[in-house]
Design an enzyme around this catalytic site. Structure first.
Site, PDB file in Angstrom:
ATOM      1  N   TYR A   1       0.832  -1.207   0.000  1.00 33.53           N
ATOM      2  CA  TYR A   1       0.000   0.000   0.000  1.00 33.53           C
ATOM      3  C   TYR A   1       0.867   1.257   0.000  1.00 33.53           C
ATOM      4  CZ  TYR A   1      -3.708   3.247   1.403  1.00 33.53           C
ATOM      5  OH  TYR A   1      -4.600   4.302   1.469  1.00 33.53           O
TER       6      TYR A   1
ATOM      7  N   ASN B   1      -6.209   9.993   8.226  1.00 35.07           N
ATOM      8  CA  ASN B   1      -7.338   9.183   8.688  1.00 35.07           C
ATOM      9  C   ASN B   1      -8.674   9.899   8.497  1.00 35.07           C
ATOM     10  OD1 ASN B   1      -4.936   8.027   9.990  1.00 35.07           O
ATOM     11  ND2 ASN B   1      -6.411   6.680  10.998  1.00 35.07           N
TER      12      ASN B   1
ATOM     13  N   PHE C   1     -13.617   0.397  16.844  1.00 36.15           N
ATOM     14  CA  PHE C   1     -14.000   0.811  18.191  1.00 36.15           C
ATOM     15  C   PHE C   1     -15.511   0.981  18.309  1.00 36.15           C
ATOM     16  CE2 PHE C   1      -9.729   2.953  19.565  1.00 36.15           C
ATOM     17  CZ  PHE C   1      -9.122   1.715  19.503  1.00 36.15           C
TER      18      PHE C   1
ATOM     19  N   GLY D   1      -1.578   2.180  23.250  1.00 35.20           N
ATOM     20  CA  GLY D   1      -2.572   3.220  22.993  1.00 35.20           C
ATOM     21  C   GLY D   1      -1.997   4.621  22.953  1.00 35.20           C
TER      22      GLY D   1
ATOM     23  N   THR E   1      -0.510   8.116  18.096  1.00 34.31           N
ATOM     24  CA  THR E   1      -1.489   9.160  17.801  1.00 34.31           C
ATOM     25  C   THR E   1      -1.955   9.110  16.347  1.00 34.31           C
ATOM     26  OG1 THR E   1       0.173  10.823  17.181  1.00 34.31           O
ATOM     27  CG2 THR E   1      -0.431  10.666  19.520  1.00 34.31           C
TER      28      THR E   1
ATOM     29  N   ARG F   1     -10.230  -0.753  10.455  1.00 33.62           N
ATOM     30  CA  ARG F   1      -9.741   0.585  10.777  1.00 33.62           C
ATOM     31  C   ARG F   1     -10.234   0.997  12.159  1.00 33.62           C
ATOM     32  NH1 ARG F   1     -10.154   3.722   4.982  1.00 33.62           N
ATOM     33  NH2 ARG F   1     -11.975   2.386   4.664  1.00 33.62           N
TER      34      ARG F   1
ATOM     35  N   GLY G   1       3.034   1.408  -3.146  1.00 36.36           N
ATOM     36  CA  GLY G   1       2.150   1.534  -4.305  1.00 36.36           C
ATOM     37  C   GLY G   1       1.669   2.961  -4.485  1.00 36.36           C
ATOM     38  N   LYS G   2       1.287   3.587  -3.373  1.00 43.85           N
ATOM     39  CA  LYS G   2       0.825   4.976  -3.430  1.00 43.85           C
ATOM     40  C   LYS G   2       1.973   5.930  -3.754  1.00 43.85           C
ATOM     41  CE  LYS G   2      -3.626   4.719  -2.275  1.00 43.85           C
ATOM     42  NZ  LYS G   2      -4.720   5.272  -3.118  1.00 43.85           N
TER      43      LYS G   2
END
Length: 312
Positions: free
Chosen positions: A144, A173, A190, A206, A209, A185, A147-148
């Site tokens: 990904y 995001n 969540f 967690g 960020t 995702r 590729g981008k």
């Protein structure tokens, strides 16, 4: 009124872009192979005279007549793009070649939906467009990321070699209705887990960020970028610069859903970026754009969508 092609038009971002452009009166051709796209996302548009859909894989040439092309075709969720990594790379690279060839033949302007993943696990924070990135070229996410990056190379080479009017958007995001509930995702994960009372799964401690942009803000930025003068191609960061830890996001989702879900921690995936925050100074300058929807308001709208989806 313009004739506009949207590849990946039945996907999360593509479906919202399709709805916006159809509502503005443009003729929209939505192209999708439904690998991650969903017909339900564009069902409300099916009866509109200025909307058309074509099942097609962009790794093969496409011969149509349009004025503008939004190239969005590519799975963006790690679950999907890692399932068939060779096809993911082909979608980004062959897809870009095919759409650029079409744009060249038609002298059409073309926008590439790139990604903040071109920065990899960044050593510069927040990320600016002039930063070249810190990317693993042989990791599980490379299909990904690279590729981008290659697609961006192709777009600028077509601009330099053929004088093509190209635009490159680097999406950070993005979330909102029409996200797939099982795409892996973080926002959809969540919300679905919280609504079902399942443990909220955080990978790592967690503290990593992310910056979350609501879909309506992103679509506005797309359209403004497409309509910039020909001498501006980008790349331009598009995202909400508000920075939240993944743990903070989990706590907000639990609160907004009134969920009894507990938070559990699992091992951080390989090459998962520690920080993501866009510097959007260029977008402010060139597009006169800043996000309007704050995280809590956007999450409330997204939660309502998933509540209806899960009930049905």
């Amino acid at each position: 009124m313009r004739r506009i092609l949207i590849t990946g038009g039945a996907g999360f971002v593509g479906s919202h872009l399709s709805k916006r452009l159809v509502s503005e009166g443009h003729d929209v051709l939505c192209v999708d192979n439904y690998y991650t796209g969903n017909k339900e996302n564009i069902a409300p548009l099916m009866g509109r005279k200025n909307f058309e859909i074509l099942r097609h894989d962009v790794t093969f040439p496409l011969y149509v007549e349009v004025d503008e092309i939004y190239n969005l075709a590519c799975p963006a969720s790690p679950i999907y793009y890692q399932h068939d990594p060779v096809q993911t790379t082909k979608t980004s690279v062959h897809g870009a070649i095919n759409m650029l060839g079409l744009a060249k033949r038609l002298n059409a302007r073309i926008l590439q939906a790139s990604t903040s993943e071109v920065y990899g696990d960044p050593k510069v924070h927040p990320q600016v467009e002039s930063y070249w990135g810190h990317v693993n070229p042989i990791g599980v996410r490379s299909c990904y990321d690279e590729g981008k990056r290659c697609a961006e190379t192709l777009f600028f080479d077509y601009k330099r070699q053929h004088g093509l009017n190209v635009k490159i958007a680097r999406l950070f995001n993005t979330y909102g209705p029409n996200m797939h509930p099982d795409d892996g995702r973080v926002v959809s994960n969540f919300i679905v887990q919280a609504l079902q009372g399942k443990p909220i799964t955080i990978y790592g401690d967690g503290s990593q960020t992310r910056s979350f942009c609501y879909i309506d803000d992103m679509i506005e930025a797309f359209i403004r970028l497409m309509n910039t003068p020909e001498d501006f191609s980008g790349p331009v960061n598009l995202g909400n610069p508000g920075e939240f830890s993944i743990l903070e996001l989990a706590e907000i989702v639990v609160s907004l859903t009134n969920s009894s879900s507990e938070i559990c921690f699992k091992k951080l995936p390989h090459d998962d970026p520690v920080q993501r925050q866009p510097d959007i100074s260029l977008a402010k300058e060139k597009l006169s754009w800043t996000p309007k929807v704050n995280l809590e308001d956007g999450l409330i709208k997204t939660i309502r969508y998933f509540e209806l989806l899960i009930k049905n």
